[in-house]
Enzyme design. Structure first.
Site, short mmCIF file in Angstrom:
data_model
loop_
_atom_site.label_atom_id
_atom_site.label_comp_id
_atom_site.label_asym_id
_atom_site.label_seq_id
_atom_site.Cartn_x
_atom_site.Cartn_y
_atom_site.Cartn_z
N SER A 1 9.19 -3.42 3.29
CA SER A 1 8.14 -2.46 3.12
C SER A 1 8.45 -1.30 3.58
O SER A 1 8.48 -1.10 4.88
CB SER A 1 6.73 -3.17 3.93
OG SER A 1 5.86 -2.23 3.80
N MET B 1 -3.88 -1.91 -2.26
CA MET B 1 -4.83 -2.22 -1.67
C MET B 1 -5.82 -1.26 -1.83
O MET B 1 -6.27 -0.40 -0.77
CB MET B 1 -4.30 -2.28 -0.13
CG MET B 1 -3.68 -3.49 0.05
SD MET B 1 -2.54 -3.43 1.45
CE MET B 1 -1.28 -2.44 1.08
N ASP C 1 3.28 -0.30 -0.16
CA ASP C 1 1.95 -0.44 0.14
C ASP C 1 0.92 0.96 -0.26
O ASP C 1 1.10 1.83 0.73
CB ASP C 1 1.94 -0.88 1.66
CG ASP C 1 2.47 -2.33 1.84
OD1 ASP C 1 2.16 -3.26 1.11
OD2 ASP C 1 3.25 -2.43 2.77
N HIS D 1 2.07 -2.82 -4.43
CA HIS D 1 0.93 -3.57 -3.81
C HIS D 1 -0.23 -2.63 -3.69
O HIS D 1 -0.35 -1.80 -2.62
CB HIS D 1 1.64 -4.22 -2.43
CG HIS D 1 0.46 -4.94 -1.83
ND1 HIS D 1 0.47 -5.38 -0.66
CD2 HIS D 1 -0.78 -5.47 -2.03
CE1 HIS D 1 -0.61 -6.26 -0.02
NE2 HIS D 1 -1.21 -6.27 -1.15
N GLY E 1 0.79 -2.07 9.07
CA GLY E 1 2.10 -3.11 9.42
C GLY E 1 2.00 -3.40 11.04
O GLY E 1 1.07 -3.07 11.82
N MET F 1 -1.61 -12.96 1.44
CA MET F 1 -1.57 -12.02 2.73
C MET F 1 -1.56 -12.95 4.12
O MET F 1 -2.33 -13.74 4.16
CB MET F 1 -2.81 -11.09 2.82
CG MET F 1 -2.75 -10.10 2.02
SD MET F 1 -1.87 -8.62 1.97
CE MET F 1 -1.48 -8.38 3.84
N GLY G 1 8.14 -5.40 7.01
CA GLY G 1 8.29 -3.96 7.33
C GLY G 1 8.96 -3.95 8.93
O GLY G 1 9.99 -3.48 8.96
N MET H 1 -2.62 2.19 0.08
CA MET H 1 -4.09 1.99 0.84
C MET H 1 -4.71 3.07 0.65
O MET H 1 -4.40 4.25 0.74
CB MET H 1 -3.68 1.69 2.34
CG MET H 1 -2.99 0.74 2.60
SD MET H 1 -2.44 0.61 4.35
CE MET H 1 -1.33 -0.77 4.47
N ASP I 1 3.10 -11.74 2.60
CA ASP I 1 3.07 -10.25 3.17
C ASP I 1 2.39 -9.97 4.39
O ASP I 1 1.07 -10.73 4.32
CB ASP I 1 2.68 -9.43 2.04
CG ASP I 1 2.84 -7.91 2.41
OD1 ASP I 1 3.41 -7.60 3.32
OD2 ASP I 1 2.13 -7.14 1.37
N HIS J 1 9.14 -2.84 -1.38
CA HIS J 1 7.65 -2.97 -1.59
C HIS J 1 6.84 -1.95 -0.89
O HIS J 1 7.12 -1.25 0.03
CB HIS J 1 7.49 -4.18 -0.52
CG HIS J 1 5.93 -4.73 -0.34
ND1 HIS J 1 5.55 -5.55 -1.71
CD2 HIS J 1 4.84 -4.55 0.31
CE1 HIS J 1 4.11 -5.78 -1.04
NE2 HIS J 1 3.82 -5.13 -0.09
C1 DX5 Z 1 -0.08 -4.96 5.08
C2 DX5 Z 1 0.87 -4.68 4.08
C3 DX5 Z 1 2.27 -5.05 4.35
C4 DX5 Z 1 2.84 -4.55 5.74
C5 DX5 Z 1 3.84 -5.56 6.21
O1 DX5 Z 1 -1.21 -4.55 4.64
O2 DX5 Z 1 0.48 -5.15 2.72
O3 DX5 Z 1 3.11 -5.09 3.47
O4 DX5 Z 1 3.51 -3.19 5.40
O5 DX5 Z 1 4.38 -4.92 7.43
P1 DX5 Z 1 4.73 -6.04 8.82
O6 DX5 Z 1 5.86 -6.58 8.21
O7 DX5 Z 1 5.13 -4.77 9.78
O8 DX5 Z 1 3.67 -6.66 8.96
ZN ZN Z 2 2.02 -5.28 1.40
#
Ligand code: DX5
Ligand code: ZN
Length: 216
Positions: A7, A67, A34, A65, A143, A136, A196, A36, A174, A32
């Site tokens: 990520s 969100m 993310d 992804h 992260g 999730m 990540g 947001m 994830d 990946h």
């Molecule tokens: C969270 C994201 C994840 C995040 C994972 O909302 O969808 O993809 O980046 O990060 P880690 O591996 O640090 O939990």
């Molecule tokens: Zn993600």
């Protein structure tokens, strides 16, 4: 072998080019990304221009992804920016089937994501229409959070259901994925590991990616 999808959220944005190069030279399968919006999740990450920039650095798959609320407004933009697959949240899509069709009609792989509290039955009627389910394993938005153990039961339940109706559909886990829990996640039936912090916040990300690939 699991599909490993680092990520980018955990990358160093001041040296994104180097981090992308590192992933290109590593055994990572997908990037990946993310996205947001500060509405669906309580955080804002990065957007379309960053996806576009990352696309120029790699020929690996860009796994986007979303969100965000109203993802249907941005499918074409993310496709143009270089997305290969787009995953939307069931909680953000009152017209989920239409949104999946839109992604597929754009020629992309379609994924549906479920928050930790959302039961598998919410996507029962679209299992034949999608390429991937993103489970999730933390609450989306940040992260570096701790893996929620109940996720393992959820992955097992989903894999059982998919084996009956659509065995080729991938399960992507994830959030909070590390070398400590990756084997349990894979044994439960997941195919794709997103990580990540466990990759970028280690001394040797390339070696860590190699270790994720060896998880059986
Ligand atoms: C969270 C994201 C994840 C995040 C994972 O909302 O969808 O993809 O980046 O990060 P880690 O591996 O640090 O939990
Ligand atoms: Zn993600």
């Amino acid at each position: 072998m699991p599909i490993v999808a680092p990520s980018i959220l955990a990358a160093n944005f001041l040296q994104l080019q180097q981090d992308c190069n590192m992933l290109n030279e590593s055994k990572a399968d997908w990037f990946h990304l993310d996205i947001m919006d500060g509405r669906f999740v309580p955080n804002i990450s990065f957007g379309i221009p960053v996806v576009e920039a990352i696309k120029k650095t790699t020929s690996k798959i860009l796994d986007v992804h979303l969100m965000i609320v109203e993802p249907e407004k941005y499918i074409d933009d993310f496709k143009k920016a270089g997305a290969d697959s787009i995953t939307v949240h069931v909680e953000a899509c009152p017209h989920l089937h239409r949104n999946i069709q839109q992604i597929k009609n754009a020629g992309l792989k379609a994924g549906v994501a479920l928050n930790p509290h959302t039961p598998i039955c919410m996507i029962e009627n679209v299992l034949l229409d999608i390429d991937m389910v993103l489970i999730m394993s933390v609450n989306p938005g940040f992260g570096g959070q701790t893996f929620i153990p109940h996720t393992l039961h959820k992955i097992k339940e989903l894999r059982k259901k998919l084996d009956e109706v659509a065995p080729e559909v991938l399960i992507e886990a994830d959030g909070g994925i590390s070398l400590k829990n990756a084997a349990a996640v894979i044994h439960s039936g997941a195919n794709v590991l997103v990580a990540g912090s466990a990759i970028f916040h280690t001394a040797n990300p390339t070696a860590t990616i190699g270790q994720f690939k060896m998880v059986i």
